[in-house]
Every structure is written in structure tokens, then in C-alpha cells.
Design an enzyme around this catalytic site. Structure first.
Site, mmCIF file in Angstrom:
data_model
loop_
_atom_site.group_PDB
_atom_site.id
_atom_site.type_symbol
_atom_site.label_atom_id
_atom_site.label_comp_id
_atom_site.label_asym_id
_atom_site.label_seq_id
_atom_site.Cartn_x
_atom_site.Cartn_y
_atom_site.Cartn_z
ATOM 1 N N HIS A 23 -4.547 0.815 11.036
ATOM 2 C CA HIS A 23 -5.823 0.103 11.218
ATOM 3 C C HIS A 23 -6.292 0.412 12.644
ATOM 4 O O HIS A 23 -6.605 -0.492 13.411
ATOM 5 C CB HIS A 23 -5.658 -1.404 11.048
ATOM 6 N N HIS A 48 -0.364 5.533 7.904
ATOM 7 C CA HIS A 48 -1.540 4.687 7.633
ATOM 8 C C HIS A 48 -1.694 3.680 8.763
ATOM 9 O O HIS A 48 -0.742 2.996 9.115
ATOM 10 C CB HIS A 48 -1.373 3.955 6.303
ATOM 11 N N GLU A 50 0.802 -1.222 0.000
ATOM 12 C CA GLU A 50 0.000 0.000 0.000
ATOM 13 C C GLU A 50 0.842 1.283 0.000
ATOM 14 O O GLU A 50 0.378 2.326 0.454
ATOM 15 C CB GLU A 50 -0.957 -0.012 1.202
ATOM 16 N N HIS A 66 -11.338 -0.416 6.945
ATOM 17 C CA HIS A 66 -9.893 -0.583 6.782
ATOM 18 C C HIS A 66 -9.102 0.175 7.853
ATOM 19 O O HIS A 66 -8.331 -0.424 8.584
ATOM 20 C CB HIS A 66 -9.536 -0.091 5.368
#
Lengths: 262, 262, 262, 262
Positions: free
Chosen positions: D122, D120, D101, D190
Site C-alpha cells: 500500500h 504487494h 490476498e 489500494h
């Protein structure tokens, strides 16, 4: 050892600043240690994270108070404690950075002669109550001190749109007025302030305000009527909590000083 | 080692107090160790914080029981265990401070000859149920012992406005009456008491009462109907839990005695 | 070192039991280690407490499987792994105590030739869903394997009032029928079972089933409509999760083997 | 020491790859260290588990960025940082595996010249909001950066049924468009992405987005109206947060580097 080095450093680097040594020389090491322990205890239990502070009124000069330089609560030691007057001025700053919100403490010491210690936190249990119409109320005896009611101070009421911080004496005065004669005040969208007749009790109240808030959230979630402590029960139970505070304080002390007392 | 030193100290310092040594000499070190382990296990898992206590009926004198001096549960060792009669008097106090709420234990041992161990906690899972109209009920098999129903004792019913504490035999008797023949009783705005045929089982019940309460809160939060264990399922599942208790006790023991057993 | 001592002990104490050594001699140490690691990882993250177990199908004899002797999951090492046939009989028990619920594993290996590993937990996230009418559904991509639906098995449907345990082949068969071709089945008032093509994936599924359940509870608590992963999204996302599983497995391994790999 | 050994290894093993040494030679060790610290800090606080990543724009080449090889965030060190161009190509891969990603980062650096760091996660606090119709809003001043609104990006809107991952530039561009000029964007089912003018601030935002989400869930659970920070309060409070970020960063640094700074 660290204290010793700090003293040596002081002696070496600030030979011309006897005023400071004199100022803190009236303060027992035990009180400085309690302020530092209180900070680290609240960090250990997640009542404070990188922000928040613990202070004590100066034991011989009631118009001064003691508080760490600007530092994350988990890192505060007795060596970091500084002295301030009730306008929030450092007695001897020596270039150390100061907590912006020291006016919380200064104005409460001004308004409340009975208060000997003040704690400010961003307690995660409390913040939801600070933004809710649901009042925080004591649902078990360790939080009995909440039974007289918990006011919520909203900075916007008097000061409009701000950065949310108690950054001067005027804002501190407003907060102290809302606290009134209570042991705890919530700050909308920010956290809380607890006060007490000594550091241990102010810290105990910060801890159990957080615990009670979490338990009250869970009790409300059960969806049926909740029974809170009555005002009279609260007063009686609080007296007992204060009497046995050393039992939990000694436990907490060991948690943040693993090498000691075991 | 610590025990050895303590014994040496006892021998050296209290030559004139053979009564005490005699009293505890009937008690196996394993039982003293279980009481201490139970305290530390419940502290390790947050079922108790600075308050709460674990006791056992005296193995040869059923009118006496064994319990720590007043101390945070995480700090209790076998050396801290004292002996009490069923009126809550210490057999040989030697100036040690006593738990105020020892009457919880004394009166339950009086009322329930089957009970060999009593645990009192301020379990954070349980407190919300102690102040709610929602009854605590078993929703998984490890908490099967709850299937016979969980009474809630409210000190105010009989004693009006108090400091919430079980501070004398009369209040203890009232609590024991509400416990009746059950393994668990909730105390409104305070915590719970669990009992069992030995220390391990009373501690197991304190732990899983807390766990079940949290799980039940979450199940209720899902907003649809919840299926609880039936009374018959509860009785059958409880028998099995008791049979395999050593597996989890040995695990817990290693958690609070990191140097041992690995 | 411990392994070495255990081997020495085996050699010294069981010279007449070559059958066992032979049976496990077909199994790579890496597989035994994965079973032990899986147990300790799930304990580390609270997915299992004192109960629960991880097994693997025997690599060369598909009618046998490998599983620890009865032991808390946090304590399992490769030395504790035993071999069983699909009726739940230990190949060479040597007096070691067995998990009562080994029939969960045996019957799933019988019914599902694709399954190479089985995990049973009392996952605290999952238990509320096991007693609720609210179905567990995937709300983020790491739990994509739930997208095909999560059946709930209620032992009472077929067996009436029991002790809730899968204590024989008949009950195990019933559970395996409800699992059907899915990766996860919830057990009412008990926990769950996850399966996979290897130990890492079965453990990954046990972990993320627990995480997803907690997140779903929170999403439902927000009080507005929740969007779940579609079946097609689930299938696609699951394929990727399986491909990157070593990244998280290696992390978990370091968490439970602090001395290694760093 | 580890860094030194790695450099020696580089010198010994890759004498023919001066390009790489040259590429990273423009980057200060402090920046590489911040990227690694940010990863480990977010892992320490559970904002990331085995997945998630922290990057920084290259300090002298704005068309490149720096990011770890594919590795669990808790394990990232300065030695693991690689250099990428804005199409997601590694400048010198040398067989190291790459985060799938990385296009999240590449396309945001392309679209937002003001952004110097991208995170990024979760985040378990955030995921419930990513699948809910309830918008994430700031309820305390440490999360003031949310006051401008938090967009939610649903990959299915533009790309239909996928594996949920930002696996190419086209998907990355779509995400960057939804982020727009904001500091945070949620990704349906996500996690989230936070950005900032440096690594510390992007990490701070990832942390407090998670904290705020949890607190907002709890505030909503109280069942009465919730007061959020106004847009103007948000802007003012955010300015202060950015000014005092070193206090909390230094604390966090000590949490993940226990040997240093104490």
C-alpha cells in the site's frame, strides 16, 4: 578496533603489497576519516541512499584522488578508501570492487585544479529539478553557493540513449564541462555533483543543495512570486557559511559517531 | 555530573575570574537548563539544524541576556550559556567563540521590555513564506499567536546587498523595528525570530510557527479557499495555549533527556 | 513495576478513598492498557503531538467513560486513566488535572449509544482539510470508513468568536450533532474526532484519516481528476478492515512497547 | 537462536507432520531469510505499514510459492513462511491464519513463468497515482524499470462494487492480465504489485516505485514540463540497477538486522 584488525589483516594477507601501504601512507588519517564521515553524514540525512560517493584529491599527489571501494555510503569507513589516478584506475585494487561512476570524480579533478573534494548524490530534493524546466535557485543564505547559477547536464545531449551513468572518461569530461566553474551541477534523471575546496564544504553543499531544492518546491507551491538571493548576496553569504562550517560539521560528526565527542 | 565536573574545572582553572561565577550566580540552574532544553528541543524537531539559538533576558539584570557560546543547538548544555550586555558584548568571554547574530537578541531585549526570551531559527516550514508574497497566517489554534499578523523583514530594504546576517547593532535594530509588538517576524531568505514572556513560550512559538507554515502550504495546495483564525479567535486561543504549555514542555523535555522523568 | 508502585502508593496515600478503587475495579486492565496504547501509538505516528486524547465508554456503566488525566499522549499509562460521568465530572479527581476538552467525549457518548471509544487529535494531515472547501474523501480502502461523508464542524457557526476549544457540554453537544451518525468529524482550525465500537477501531480510524488526508493532498497535487471510493465500496471495504485490525494493532503495540511481544 | 527454538518446538509438537518439514526442507534458509528481510525492509522504509506481503516461487516446485502467515510485514521472520499451491491453498496450514490476498501471488506465478518473486504494498507514494489520470513514469534511473509503462488495474471495471480486495483466483487472474508482461501494476485505491526474477529485485522495485512516485509528484508541482526517461534509456539503466543490487540490499539488510554484518 576495526581499523586495527584491518591493519593486522593487511599485514597478514598482503605482505607483498607494500606499494599500497606506501600510497596511502602519505594521507592523514583525518582526511580518510572526513571522506568516510561525509559519506555517512549524507546517508544519515537521506541525501544519499544506497548510492552516491564522496572523494578527495590526494593531498600530495594532485593527479590522484581518494574514494571508497564500491559500498553503500552509510557503511563507508576510513578502511574502505582507495586511491585512483585521474583516468579512474585504482592504484592497488586488490580485488575490491570499484564504483562505476568514479569518472565523475576523475574528470572534475582534471578540469578543476581548485577542487579538492567531489560529492555525487541521488538527492531526492534535487532530482525533480533535474528533470524540470524550473531552475534551482538559492532562496536562503545557507544555500548561497547556488547564486552563480546551477547548470543541468543531460547525458542524452551528447551521448544519446544511454544507461544514464558516467561510466567512462568521455562522459565524465562532458559532465565536467557543464559544471564549468560552478560548485554544483544537476544531472538529468539522476542526481547532482557538488565540489569544494575540502571535503566538509563539498558535503555541506550537497546537503544544502538538497534542502534548498525542497524549500524552493514549497515556495513555488505557495503560488505567488518568489524572491531569490541575488548574485552579490550569494557571494557574500557563502563566504560566511564557509567560515562557520565547523559548527555544523561537528554536530553531524556526533550524529554518525554516537559514541564520540559527547 | 557533567555540570559538577564543569564547576570543579571552573574552580580549578579560573581562580582569578570570580567575576564570571558571580555574574551567572544570580541565575537559577532551572533557567540555564530551559535555554539548553529549548535549543535541543528545536533541534530534535528539525526547527533548527546546525544553526539557530535560544536566549533569555537575565532575571535580575534586565540589561543583560543569556545565550550559548557558538555551538550547534543540539549540543547546547547549561554549561555553555554565557552572559551578554545589550550591545552584544560578552561579560566574560574567556576565549569562547560567540554567535555572530547575537545582535538579534540584544536589540530585541532593548526594544521590547516585555520580552524575556528570544529564539532565532532557520525553520524549514517558514523559509518558503519568508521569500513569498503569500502571508503566513494561523490556520489552527495552536498557532493562534500568529493572528495579529506576521511581518517579513527584508535586510536588503535598508542595507542593500549583504551576507544576510544580523551582524551588528544597527541591523539588529532594524529587525526589532519590523518585529514591532508582534511575537514573530520572518527574515527574508533566512528564517524567523520568535519572542515570548519566558523560554518555554518563545520555543513553543518557534515550533508552532514551523508547524503552521507547513500546514498552511498544504491547505493552499488543496486549491480552494482557506479559512484562517480571526484576530479575536487568535487572542482567545493564545491565552489557553499559554496556560497549558507545561503539558507539551514536559513531553519535549523527556524527548531530549531520555534518562529523566520516566 | 511502575503499576505496582502506583498501587502501593495508592494504598498508602489514599486509605480513605475506596470509592475510586471500586469504580475502576470494574474495568479490565486490558481496556485501560488499550486506552494508554492508543494514546502512545497515535503519538508514535505523529497523529497527535503534545495534545489529543483517547477514551473508552465504561464497560459496565454506559453513563461513564474512561480517559487519562491531562497529560501528553506519548506519556499516558494505564495508571493515568480516570473515570468521568457524561457531564464531564471526574468520579474521583484527587487533585489530578483534567483535559479541558473532555466534553467532546462526554457528549458523543451521550448522543451515540453505539460508540464505545472516542479519539480527538490535531492530526497534521487533517487540519488543512478542516480549513478548506475541499472535502476529505477516501481514496484507498484502508480509509473506507470515510465513504459516508466527512462533516466539518465550525465552532464559530454557533458560538461566534471563541478560543476554539470544546470547553463545556453545550459546545460538545453541537460537535456531536455535526458528527451525527458518522465515524469522523473534522473541527475547523483544530483537528478531528473519530469514534468506533472499540478503542482499536477508533485509533485505527484516527490513523487512517490522517494518512488518507495526506494521500488525497498528493493526489490533488497531480492536477488531474481523482477517483474516490464509492459509498458501496466504502461500506464493503470497511467491514474487512475491522476484521483484520488485530494484525496492525499488534504491530503498533510492539512499536510503543519495545520490550514486549518480540 | 529463535529459528533453533522453533525447530525444536516443531520436532516436539508436530511429530506427526513430517509432510511440512519435507515441503520446506527443499527450500534454502537463505531464500526464507530473503522473504523475511524483504518484508522488514519495506516496513523499515514505510513502503508497507501493517499490510502488504512478499513471496517467492518455490525453488524446486514451480507450482508452489512461499509466503508468510498473516502478519504485519515488520514482524515477519523466516519461521513464519508457509508454502502454497497456485490455487492459494496452504500445503500445511496447521491453524495459522493466511493472507486473504494470497491470490495476487498465486495468479501471477501462474501467468508469468519468468516471475520468481511478487511484492504487494500500500505504498503511500503510489496510491495517489493509482487514483489519478496522471500516469506514473520514471524520472530517474533507479526507477528505470518503469519505462515500459505502468498499467493501472481498477477492480471495479470487471467486478463492480467490491471490498477492493483480491480475495479469490478470479480477481487475481484479472489483476495478472493487467500486469501483463510488466514489472509493476498499480491497483486503484489500494496500492501496487511489483514482480521480479528474485526477491531482492522485486523488493528493489517496490521501494523505487514508491520513491519515483514521490519525486514525480514533486516534479509536477514545479509547474513546468517534466522530462522522463525514454524507453531505451529505461531498458539500459534497468540492466545496471540489477547488476549492482547487492550494494543496496546489503545496506538494507543491516538496517533491519542491526546486530549482523557490522
Amino acid at each position: 578496533m576495526r581499523t586495527l584488525l584491518a591493519l593486522v589483516a593487511l599485514t597478514l594477507c598482503f605482505p607483498a603489497a607494500p606499494g599500497l601501504a606506501q600510497a596511502l601512507s602519505d594521507v592523514s588519517p583525518a582526511l580518510l576519516e572526513d571522506i568516510a564521515l561525509g559519506s555517512r553524514i549524507l546517508a544519515e540525512f537521506g541525501v544519499v541512499d544506497g548510492f552516491g560517493h564522496v572523494s578527495a584529491r590526494h593531498p600530495t599527489n594532485p593527479n590522484h584522488f581518494l574514494m571508497s571501494r564500491s559500498l553503500a555510503p552509510a557503511l563507508v569507513t576510513a578502511d574502505d578508501i582507495m586511491e585512483f589516478d585521474l583516468d579512474g584506475n585504482a592504484v592497488d585494487a586488490r580485488g575490491r570492487s570499484l564504483f562505476l561512476e568514479r569518472f565523475i570524480h576523475a574528470e572534475i579533478y582534471k578540469a578543476r585544479p581548485d577542487v579538492m573534494s567531489v560529492v555525487h548524490t541521488h538527492s531526492p530534493g534535487v532530482i525533480p529539478f533535474s528533470v524540470s524546466k524550473t531552475p534551482l535557485r538559492p532562496l536562503f543564505h545557507n544555500a548561497a553557493f547556488l547564486a552563480g547559477g546551477v547548470p543541468v547536464w543531460d547525458i542524452a545531449k551528447e551521448f544519446g540513449s544511454t544507461d544514464m551513468l558516467v561510466r567512462d572518461s568521455g562522459i565524465g569530461k562532458s559532465l565536467a564541462r557543464t559544471l564549468s566553474d560552478k560548485p554544483v551541477v544537476l544531472m538529468r534523471g539522476h542526481g547532482d555533483v557538488t565540489v569544494g575546496p575540502d571535503v566538509k564544504i563539498a558535503v555541506f553543499r550537497a546537503y544544502y543543495t538538497d534542502v534548498n531544492a525542497r524549500l524552493q518546491s514549497q515556495a513555488i507551491g505557495l503560488g505567488t512570486e518568489v524572491t531569490y538571493l541575488g548574485a552579490d548576496e550569494g557571494a557574500k553569504a557563502d563566504a560566511i557559511n564557509l567560515a562557520v562550517i565547523d559548527r555544523i560539521w561537528n554536530l553531524w560528526k556526533q550524529r554518525v559517531q554516537p559514541g564520540l565527542g559527547k
